[in-house]
Design a protein around this motif. Structure first.
Motif, short mmCIF file in Angstrom:
data_model
loop_
_atom_site.label_atom_id
_atom_site.label_comp_id
_atom_site.label_asym_id
_atom_site.label_seq_id
_atom_site.Cartn_x
_atom_site.Cartn_y
_atom_site.Cartn_z
N THR A 12 0.78 -1.20 0.02
CA THR A 12 -0.08 -0.09 0.02
C THR A 12 0.77 1.38 -0.02
O THR A 12 0.66 2.21 -0.47
CB THR A 12 -0.88 0.11 1.06
OG1 THR A 12 -1.70 -1.27 1.35
CG2 THR A 12 -1.89 1.08 1.15
N ALA A 13 1.82 1.31 0.87
CA ALA A 13 2.93 2.49 0.94
C ALA A 13 3.57 2.61 -0.59
O ALA A 13 3.82 3.68 -0.88
CB ALA A 13 3.68 2.29 1.87
N MET A 14 3.88 1.50 -1.23
CA MET A 14 4.40 1.65 -2.50
C MET A 14 3.40 2.37 -3.55
O MET A 14 4.07 3.21 -4.14
CB MET A 14 4.60 0.18 -3.01
CG MET A 14 5.66 0.13 -4.38
SD MET A 14 7.29 0.11 -3.63
CE MET A 14 7.27 -1.39 -3.07
N LYS A 15 2.35 2.33 -3.21
CA LYS A 15 1.34 3.05 -4.25
C LYS A 15 1.60 4.71 -4.03
O LYS A 15 1.42 5.24 -5.16
CB LYS A 15 0.01 2.61 -3.98
CG LYS A 15 -0.31 1.59 -4.50
CD LYS A 15 -1.90 0.97 -4.19
CE LYS A 15 -1.90 -0.75 -4.56
NZ LYS A 15 -3.44 -1.11 -4.43
N ARG A 16 1.77 4.93 -2.75
CA ARG A 16 1.93 6.45 -2.53
C ARG A 16 2.98 6.57 -3.02
O ARG A 16 3.29 7.86 -3.61
CB ARG A 16 2.01 6.63 -1.00
CG ARG A 16 0.67 6.27 -0.35
CD ARG A 16 -0.15 7.50 -0.24
NE ARG A 16 -1.45 7.38 0.56
CZ ARG A 16 -1.70 7.37 1.93
NH1 ARG A 16 -0.63 7.80 2.43
NH2 ARG A 16 -2.74 7.53 2.32
N VAL A 17 4.27 6.05 -2.92
CA VAL A 17 5.81 6.50 -3.43
C VAL A 17 5.62 6.43 -5.06
O VAL A 17 6.06 7.42 -5.65
CB VAL A 17 6.62 5.42 -2.96
CG1 VAL A 17 8.05 5.59 -3.43
CG2 VAL A 17 6.72 5.55 -1.36
N HIS A 18 4.84 5.45 -5.62
CA HIS A 18 4.50 5.47 -7.30
C HIS A 18 3.88 6.82 -7.74
O HIS A 18 4.26 7.32 -8.59
CB HIS A 18 3.83 4.44 -7.60
CG HIS A 18 4.68 3.04 -7.84
ND1 HIS A 18 5.78 3.14 -8.79
CD2 HIS A 18 4.50 1.77 -7.31
CE1 HIS A 18 6.25 1.89 -8.70
NE2 HIS A 18 5.42 1.22 -8.11
N ASP A 19 3.14 7.41 -6.68
CA ASP A 19 2.44 8.63 -7.00
C ASP A 19 3.25 9.70 -6.78
O ASP A 19 2.63 10.92 -6.98
CB ASP A 19 1.14 8.70 -6.26
CG ASP A 19 -0.03 7.65 -6.61
OD1 ASP A 19 0.36 7.09 -7.88
OD2 ASP A 19 -0.73 7.37 -6.06
N GLY A 20 4.50 9.66 -6.31
CA GLY A 20 5.43 11.04 -6.32
C GLY A 20 5.50 11.62 -4.86
O GLY A 20 5.86 12.59 -4.58
N HIS A 21 4.63 10.90 -3.83
CA HIS A 21 5.06 11.09 -2.30
C HIS A 21 6.28 11.35 -1.97
O HIS A 21 7.08 10.33 -2.29
CB HIS A 21 3.79 10.24 -1.55
CG HIS A 21 2.39 10.68 -1.68
ND1 HIS A 21 2.00 10.32 -2.87
CD2 HIS A 21 1.71 11.37 -0.95
CE1 HIS A 21 0.52 10.73 -2.80
NE2 HIS A 21 0.36 11.31 -1.49
N THR A 22 6.41 12.25 -1.10
CA THR A 22 7.85 12.43 -0.53
C THR A 22 7.64 11.58 1.07
O THR A 22 6.39 11.91 1.72
CB THR A 22 8.14 13.71 -0.25
OG1 THR A 22 8.51 14.29 -1.31
CG2 THR A 22 9.35 13.94 0.96
N ILE A 23 8.43 11.03 1.65
CA ILE A 23 8.15 10.35 2.86
C ILE A 23 8.91 11.35 3.84
O ILE A 23 10.28 11.66 3.52
CB ILE A 23 9.04 9.05 2.87
CG1 ILE A 23 8.44 8.18 2.03
CG2 ILE A 23 8.97 8.55 4.36
CD1 ILE A 23 8.77 6.83 1.73
N GLY A 24 8.52 11.74 5.32
CA GLY A 24 8.97 12.73 6.05
C GLY A 24 9.27 11.87 7.37
O GLY A 24 8.18 11.41 7.68
N ILE A 25 10.23 12.21 8.03
CA ILE A 25 10.47 11.84 9.38
C ILE A 25 10.82 13.04 10.07
O ILE A 25 11.47 13.65 9.89
CB ILE A 25 11.52 10.85 9.50
CG1 ILE A 25 11.25 9.47 8.59
CG2 ILE A 25 11.60 10.15 11.03
CD1 ILE A 25 12.40 8.67 8.34
N GLY A 26 10.10 13.15 11.35
CA GLY A 26 10.40 14.34 12.09
C GLY A 26 9.63 15.52 11.88
O GLY A 26 8.85 15.52 10.95
N HIS A 27 9.49 16.84 12.63
CA HIS A 27 8.58 17.86 12.07
C HIS A 27 9.49 18.47 11.29
O HIS A 27 10.85 18.89 11.34
CB HIS A 27 8.80 18.83 13.56
CG HIS A 27 7.41 18.02 14.62
ND1 HIS A 27 6.14 17.90 14.17
CD2 HIS A 27 7.76 17.44 15.69
CE1 HIS A 27 5.47 17.49 15.34
NE2 HIS A 27 6.52 17.00 15.97
#
Length: 431
Positions: free
Chosen positions: A291-306
């Motif tokens: 499921t997370a892979m689909k987000r990444v395929h759509d060009g999403h950025t992953i963020g950690i921290g504020h």
């Protein structure tokens, strides 16, 4: 046969490749009008006519079903659509209609097609293992080189940008006392320091300004000298430093998840909730890898921290633009960047002349972990299936009763960290 086609790696969501193959096949089949002419010329009998009509209906139903919307997320490999040995490998103009139908039957009736979709998704999950990055220098395959050039994965380190805080001397006279920040902007433009400067007044004579693309120490020193000659500042400090690692020639989507899953996250991260976002519209990252892979395929950025609070903030994304402009395709790369600020940066000694030290220390936050070789099948399955910060440092007691920062089945990824250190050293050498 299929093995003579260019090598193909499949990923979830790539059905259009198979669809295009079908479109080619359908395009070379005789049209209905042409088939009627063939029927008249060949004097088909009632039984033959009925068989031809039934085959035509089957073909139409199959193509319609295969191209339906509910197949949009499916994927198969070339091996799974391979034609039987006794049938022709391709459909060509003039081929008997029945033979063409038999070829298409092979596409539709293979029992392994649905299974191949499942296997494709499993491989996508496995690809989120950090070990999918091959950092060995002998990355080469003579067999594969027959079909395409293999580019060896590599890592480069860069300073993305930094923010300086400058305390200007009391004796300096601004041309526009009510808008001193505009005077500084004009100076930065005139001295070719920044054509589109960010300047913010944070106190009476205290200002913040951003510098981008700091690649050499000589350029950076030249900028400091220009600022000092003009403003005779009482101090210049680095208050924000963002450094990045670029991974070249690596598959984007799966490797993004692999990086964040393996990142060593120490206790200085104020918030360790994973977020995936486009245009700063954040949302929690799904815990399931597929499921997370689909987000990444759509060009999403992953963020950690504020993003704005706390001392450390990490972003992982596939870089295809720079300052809003599209990059050439050969400059696309996977990037992980860390923004260091606040007391963490101050504790390093954040004087502006200390950039080399600050850069080196900031990169030490970008270290990676992986599964141990002796991890159990259950631990391997969990690591591959779920998205989480497996490299998050916690206080645990190992089997040998020693205190360690990670569970027993997670360890520092020495090989990858060594390659990262080499990339950082290459950058530091020029500062």
């Amino acid at each position: 046969m299929i093995e003579h086609l260019p090598f193909h790696i499949y990923t979830v969501g790539k059905t259009e490749q198979v669809t295009n193959e079908l479109e080619v096949i359908v395009a070379v089949l005789p049209s209905k009008a042409v088939r009627q002419d063939m029927e008249i010329t060949q004097y088909l009998g009632p039984r033959e006519q009925r068989e031809t009509d039934e085959a035509t209906a089957e073909l139409g139903a199959f193509v319609a079903d295969f191209m339906s919307d509910d197949q949009a997320d499916s994927a198969v490999t070339w091996d799974d659509i391979e034609i039987k040995a006794e049938l022709p490998a391709t459909v060509v103009q003039g081929m008997p209609f029945r033979t063409a139908c038999d070829v298409l039957d092979e596409y539709s009736n293979r029992a392994s097609i649905k299974q191949s979709i499942i296997e494709a998704r499993k491989i996508e999950v496995q690809a989120t293992d950090i070990n999918c990055f091959d950092s060995k220098p002998e990355f080469n395959s003579p067999h594969m080189n027959k079909y395409f050039k293999i580019k060896k994965p590599r890592i480069t380190a860069v300073i993305d940008w930094l923010r300086l805080e400058i305390l200007i001397s009391e004796g300096y006279k601004f041309k526009r006392p009510t808008q001193p920040y505009n005077d500084i902007k004009d100076f930065l433009k005139a001295k070719s320091i920044n054509d589109n400067p960010y300047v913010k007044q944070t106190g009476g004579r205290t200002f913040e300004l951003d510098l981008h693309d700091v690649s050499t120490g000589n350029d950076y020193t030249d900028i400091l000298n220009k600022l000092r000659a003009e403003y005779e500042p009482r101090s210049i400090k680095v208050v924000t430093l963002e450094v990045s690692l670029d991974f070249w020639n690596v598959s984007a989507s799966s490797f993004l998840l692999a990086l964040q899953k393996s990142l060593r996250v120490d206790k200085r991260f104020e918030n360790t909730d994973l977020r995936a976002y486009n245009d700063d519209k954040g949302s929690f990252l799904p815990t399931n890898s597929v499921t997370a892979m689909k987000r990444v395929h759509d060009g999403h950025t992953i963020g950690i921290g504020h993003k704005h609070n706390g001392d450390l903030y990490v972003r992982t994304y596939y870089k295809v633009k720079d300052r809003g402009q599209a990059l050439p395709r050969d400059q696309y790369r996977t990037r992980i960047e860390i923004n260091v600020r606040g007391e963490t940066l101050v504790s390093m000694g954040n004087d502006a002349d200390n950039l080399k030290h600050l850069t080196n220390k900031s990169f030490k936050f970008l270290r990676f972990t992986h599964l141990k070789d002796d991890a159990t099948p259950e631990q391997i399955a969990e690591y591959r299936k779920f998205v989480g910060l497996f490299g998050k440092e916690i206080s645990v007691i190992s089997k040998s009763r020693n205190k360690r920062p990670h569970p027993d089945h997670i360890e520092s990824y020495a090989k990858l960290n060594k390659v990262v250190s080499t990339a950082v050293s290459n950058l530091i050498r020029n500062l």
